[in-house]
Design a protein around this motif. Structure first.
Motif, PDB file in Angstrom:
ATOM      1  N   GLY A 249       0.819  -1.212   0.000  1.00  0.00           N
ATOM      2  CA  GLY A 249       0.000   0.000   0.000  1.00  0.00           C
ATOM      3  C   GLY A 249       0.853   1.261   0.000  1.00  0.00           C
ATOM      4  O   GLY A 249       0.417   2.316  -0.479  1.00  0.00           O
TER       5      GLY A 249
ATOM      6  N   ARG B 246       0.179   4.961  -1.718  1.00  0.00           N
ATOM      7  CA  ARG B 246       0.127   6.103  -0.805  1.00  0.00           C
ATOM      8  C   ARG B 246       1.221   7.134  -1.142  1.00  0.00           C
ATOM      9  O   ARG B 246       0.975   8.333  -1.126  1.00  0.00           O
TER      10      ARG B 246
ATOM     11  N   ALA C  59      -5.088   7.369  -2.743  1.00  0.00           N
ATOM     12  CA  ALA C  59      -4.356   6.127  -3.075  1.00  0.00           C
ATOM     13  C   ALA C  59      -5.308   5.095  -3.650  1.00  0.00           C
ATOM     14  O   ALA C  59      -4.982   4.405  -4.626  1.00  0.00           O
TER      15      ALA C  59
ATOM     16  N   ALA D  38      -5.025   3.514  -7.429  1.00  0.00           N
ATOM     17  CA  ALA D  38      -4.829   2.066  -7.571  1.00  0.00           C
ATOM     18  C   ALA D  38      -5.746   1.441  -8.623  1.00  0.00           C
ATOM     19  O   ALA D  38      -5.583   0.279  -8.981  1.00  0.00           O
TER      20      ALA D  38
ATOM     21  N   ASP E 161      -3.334  -7.572  -4.014  1.00  0.00           N
ATOM     22  CA  ASP E 161      -3.126  -8.478  -5.155  1.00  0.00           C
ATOM     23  C   ASP E 161      -1.790  -9.210  -5.054  1.00  0.00           C
ATOM     24  O   ASP E 161      -1.201  -9.562  -6.064  1.00  0.00           O
ATOM     25  N   MET E 162      -1.315  -9.414  -3.837  1.00  0.00           N
ATOM     26  CA  MET E 162      -0.005 -10.066  -3.665  1.00  0.00           C
ATOM     27  C   MET E 162      -0.059 -11.514  -4.164  1.00  0.00           C
ATOM     28  O   MET E 162       0.799 -11.957  -4.912  1.00  0.00           O
TER      29      MET E 162
HETATM   30  O1   DC Z   1      -3.251  -1.228   2.378  1.00  0.00           O
HETATM   31  P1   DC Z   1      -3.424   0.284   2.304  1.00  0.00           P
HETATM   32  O2   DC Z   1      -4.623   0.795   3.033  1.00  0.00           O
HETATM   33  O3   DC Z   1      -2.183   0.987   2.746  1.00  0.00           O
HETATM   34  O4   DC Z   1      -3.619   0.606   0.746  1.00  0.00           O
HETATM   35  C1   DC Z   1      -3.929   1.890   0.274  1.00  0.00           C
HETATM   36  C2   DC Z   1      -4.659   1.767  -1.055  1.00  0.00           C
HETATM   37  O5   DC Z   1      -3.766   1.227  -2.030  1.00  0.00           O
HETATM   38  C3   DC Z   1      -5.867   0.835  -1.022  1.00  0.00           C
HETATM   39  O6   DC Z   1      -7.085   1.540  -0.952  1.00  0.00           O
HETATM   40  C4   DC Z   1      -5.817   0.092  -2.316  1.00  0.00           C
HETATM   41  C5   DC Z   1      -4.427   0.268  -2.832  1.00  0.00           C
HETATM   42  N1   DC Z   1      -3.660  -0.978  -2.860  1.00  0.00           N
HETATM   43  C6   DC Z   1      -3.831  -1.781  -3.962  1.00  0.00           C
HETATM   44  O7   DC Z   1      -4.664  -1.508  -4.808  1.00  0.00           O
HETATM   45  N2   DC Z   1      -3.078  -2.902  -4.091  1.00  0.00           N
HETATM   46  C7   DC Z   1      -2.199  -3.241  -3.157  1.00  0.00           C
HETATM   47  N3   DC Z   1      -1.471  -4.355  -3.314  1.00  0.00           N
HETATM   48  C8   DC Z   1      -2.027  -2.441  -2.009  1.00  0.00           C
HETATM   49  C9   DC Z   1      -2.793  -1.310  -1.877  1.00  0.00           C
END
Ligand code: DC
Length: 236
Positions: free
Chosen positions: A36, A40, A104, A108, A136-137
């Motif tokens: 994230g 951010r 963010a 995304a 999406d890991m």
């Molecule tokens: O996990 P987080 O709240 O810090 O993430 C912030 C934003 O980033 C979340 O609303 C969606 C996006 N995000 C994403 O789309 N894919 C990721 N692997 C991590 C975060």
């Protein structure tokens, strides 16, 4: 084939994935990626440079994708704190505000942005292993992760956690406003066309609504140790 092992922890916002990932990373002494921070940090750069959000503009997508490609982000983990550095400047507190969370989650949804951040996230895959958390890991960034965990919790519980988190950082937000914000972000995260938040078929799904973080850690670590053939020692 990449032999460096990965544990992917995906889930909705405030589902407990950051706390869980940090704990597992400390337990195994593996690297940690909180993905994230990329979205951010991008939001922070746009706000600081007063680049206005332009929905449905191809030029805007091109511009932000190019900024994403040039983001120079590094992380330092000090015990329980993950410090994010952008161009060697500590931005940990700056990227944890409600404004940044909102932007963010919008950024995304842009395919070019996600594509340009892929390699940067994959660079975190270093020996002896990586714990990666995000949306999406397990599905896109590290589809070959040996262990995939998907965390969820009901919205009221997540709102409570988020209020506490923000309170510690000096933000006071009403319960109904937080619920609205989380719902909006949930919809964006799950309904976007590219890399939507959803569990992969082989993920261990945990609903953290009614279990303590200690129990979640215990269940997850037992599962991980079993999958990696490691002897599980509680409270290591
Ligand atoms: O996990 P987080 O709240 O810090 O993430 C912030 C934003 O980033 C979340 O609303 C969606 C996006 N995000 C994403 O789309 N894919 C990721 N692997 C991590 C975060």
């Amino acid at each position: 084939m990449n032999k460096i092992p990965v544990i992917a922890i995906d889930g909705s916002s405030s589902s407990g994935k950051s706390t869980l990932s940090k704990y597992i990373s400390n337990y195994l002494k593996w690297h940690l990626l909180d993905s994230g921070i990329f979205y951010r940090s991008l939001a922070l750069v746009l706000l600081e440079n007063q680049i206005k959000y332009e929905p449905n503009s191809y030029e805007y997508e091109k511009k932000i994708a190019s900024i994403a490609l040039n983001l120079n982000i590094t992380c330092i983990k000090k015990y329980d704190i993950l410090i994010t550095m952008l161009n060697n400047k500590n931005i940990t507190n700056d990227i944890n505000t409600p404004n940044i969370s909102e932007l963010a989650s919008i950024l995304a949804t842009y395919p070019q942005v996600r594509y340009n951040l892929l390699k940067k996230q994959r660079n975190f895959r270093q020996y002896p292993g990586l714990i990666a958390n995000g949306r999406d890991m397990g599905s896109v960034v590290f589809p070959d992760a040996k262990v995939k965990i998907f965390l969820d919790a009901n919205i009221k519980i997540r709102a409570k956690r988020r209020i506490l988190q923000l309170k510690k950082k000096g933000f006071f937000i009403r319960n109904q406003d937080i619920i609205k914000e989380i719902k909006k972000r949930d919809n964006r995260d799950t309904e976007r066309l590219i890399s939507p938040l959803k569990p992969t078929k082989n993920a261990l799904i945990i609903d953290s609504s009614n279990i303590s973080i200690e129990q979640i850690i215990d269940t997850t670590l037992q599962y991980i140790c079993h999958r990696f053939n490691i002897k599980y020692k509680k409270n290591k």
